[in-house]
Design a protein around this motif. Sequence first.
Motif, PDB file in Angstrom:
ATOM      1  N   GLY A 157     126.133  58.292 103.508  1.00 27.98           N
ATOM      2  CA  GLY A 157     125.457  59.328 104.277  1.00 27.98           C
ATOM      3  C   GLY A 157     124.084  59.566 103.699  1.00 27.98           C
ATOM      4  O   GLY A 157     123.617  58.761 102.895  1.00 27.98           O
ATOM      5  N   SER A 160     124.339  60.800 109.876  1.00 28.05           N
ATOM      6  CA  SER A 160     125.584  60.541 110.595  1.00 28.05           C
ATOM      7  C   SER A 160     125.427  59.413 111.621  1.00 28.05           C
ATOM      8  O   SER A 160     126.390  58.709 111.911  1.00 28.05           O
ATOM      9  CB  SER A 160     126.102  61.822 111.250  1.00 28.05           C
ATOM     10  OG  SER A 160     125.124  62.346 112.103  1.00 28.05           O
ATOM     11  N   LEU A 186     127.846  64.908 104.797  1.00 37.10           N
ATOM     12  CA  LEU A 186     128.449  63.587 104.899  1.00 37.10           C
ATOM     13  C   LEU A 186     128.050  62.723 103.700  1.00 37.10           C
ATOM     14  O   LEU A 186     126.869  62.473 103.457  1.00 37.10           O
ATOM     15  CB  LEU A 186     127.997  62.917 106.202  1.00 37.10           C
ATOM     16  CG  LEU A 186     128.529  61.510 106.483  1.00 37.10           C
ATOM     17  CD1 LEU A 186     130.061  61.505 106.576  1.00 37.10           C
ATOM     18  CD2 LEU A 186     127.915  60.963 107.784  1.00 37.10           C
TER      19      LEU A 186
END
Lengths: 287, 223
Positions: A157, A160, A186
């Motif tokens: 990440g 995304s 993320l």
Amino acid sequence: MTTATLECSSFVELVDLYVDGALDPSDAAEIEAHASVCPHCDGALARRLDTRGQLQALAGASACDAALLARLGGALDKQTRRRAVEDVPRYAAAAAVALLFVGVGGVGGAAMRWAAAGVSSVANAETAAMMTASIQDPLVDELVRWHLRQIPVEVTGPDSETVGEWFEGKVDFPVAPPDFDRSAHLLGGRLGHVEDADAAMLVYDAGGAKLSVIVFDPAGRQLPTAHTPDGREVPFFVARRSGYSIAVHQRGGIAYAFASELPDDRLEALVESALRHGLPGAAVPAH
Amino acid sequence: MFGRKPRQSDLRRRFDSEAMVHADALFGAALRLTKSRRDAEDLLQDTLLKAFQHFDRYEPGTNCKAWLFRILTNTFINRYRKSQRERVFLLDDPDTKPLAERAVARELTDFDGPVGTDEESIARLFGDEIGAALQRVPVDFRVAVLLTDVYDFSYKEVAEMLEVPIGTVMSRLYRGRRLLRAQLAEYAVERGAVREIGADYNDQIAEDRAKTIDLAAYRAARA
Ligand SMILES: [Zn+2]
């Protein structure tokens, strides 16, 4: 013959320990020797033993009468009934977890949901409409196992879109990592499996706690039908296993499992925020 | 079908056989801690409900009585502290000490408890002088005496229950006992059992003022 070497002031300092049996034998012997030759200290010791005896007699001096016992029994009965409602799955057979359907009054994403053992808001169960369903035990176990595994990510990440695109061609469903506003970030993703089917495993940092999101095709697996008795759809159900909470959301042929050791309410808030942002498949009814 | 009734009643049966057998002892302790029978009954009920609520966390075979007394004393102390703070707040004066500090200071004042309550007079009327005297010992010391001398828990068990060091348990216990003996001596003088407030009583008071035991220092001095 023992000679009393103890001063009266030392005797007073030690006599309580003597009465409590906390002195080692040689110190105890000195206490006894001193008491045998000093009437003043002997009297002090006698008073302590007497008080101690009176106190010990208090232990058996009170008993609950019948009315009190009846009141206590009634209060415990009430709690026993409440626990019978709350704790069903805690004692469920290993083969299947009995899920409790709970309608939590009010509006919002989690107004109706599935709940299992230990879910905090099941305290509302007394007023809730209830029915039961079952979910295959191995699935929840597998989701928890996946969550616990410390394996490296294959794509990192925090973007995304990059992570979602990496899964294209690797799994046969679109993968769009959920957006939790700023509550979880993320870290990355990798390919995994849920009962032999390909799955996208996503890892987030939720305020220092690990949050796993497992995206998979539930086809052929026994997820609970996410409907209330009167036919309304429920957004997700929550199961608890070995201290971990698993929330499962399923629509449009894609299932999202959220696993974390976060408290249920925090996990629920995260799931609700992801649902607000929309998840692929979420727009298409499951049936 | 989901096996819930039998399971729950199993738990309840276990609670009845392992925990409820201590109800009398718990009630006795509640009576010595609170100021009325009604408060004691409420404290007992709260304790048992809390215990039953967490009974699945109680490890069978461990000391159930100690576990229950721990719940009882903590429930009492939390409630007592709260009510003490409330009372101090009501009696507020322009003193500059922070509220919490004053609440503690008040608690630690010897015999600054309920003076001459009905319960106490009744207790003494029926010959329960020791109980009446105990009632006048400030709470922290009373709890230590109650758990150790009345209910026979070890220093270590009491330390775990109250979450304080063993040394603290011992100093509270010895101070509690001193206060108790002084109170009993006062009763004895009042009812004329001790005609002469002579040597015996004065000696006892002097002795009761002796400093708290420090076994290590004592041994070091002797060595
Ligand atoms: Zn002496």
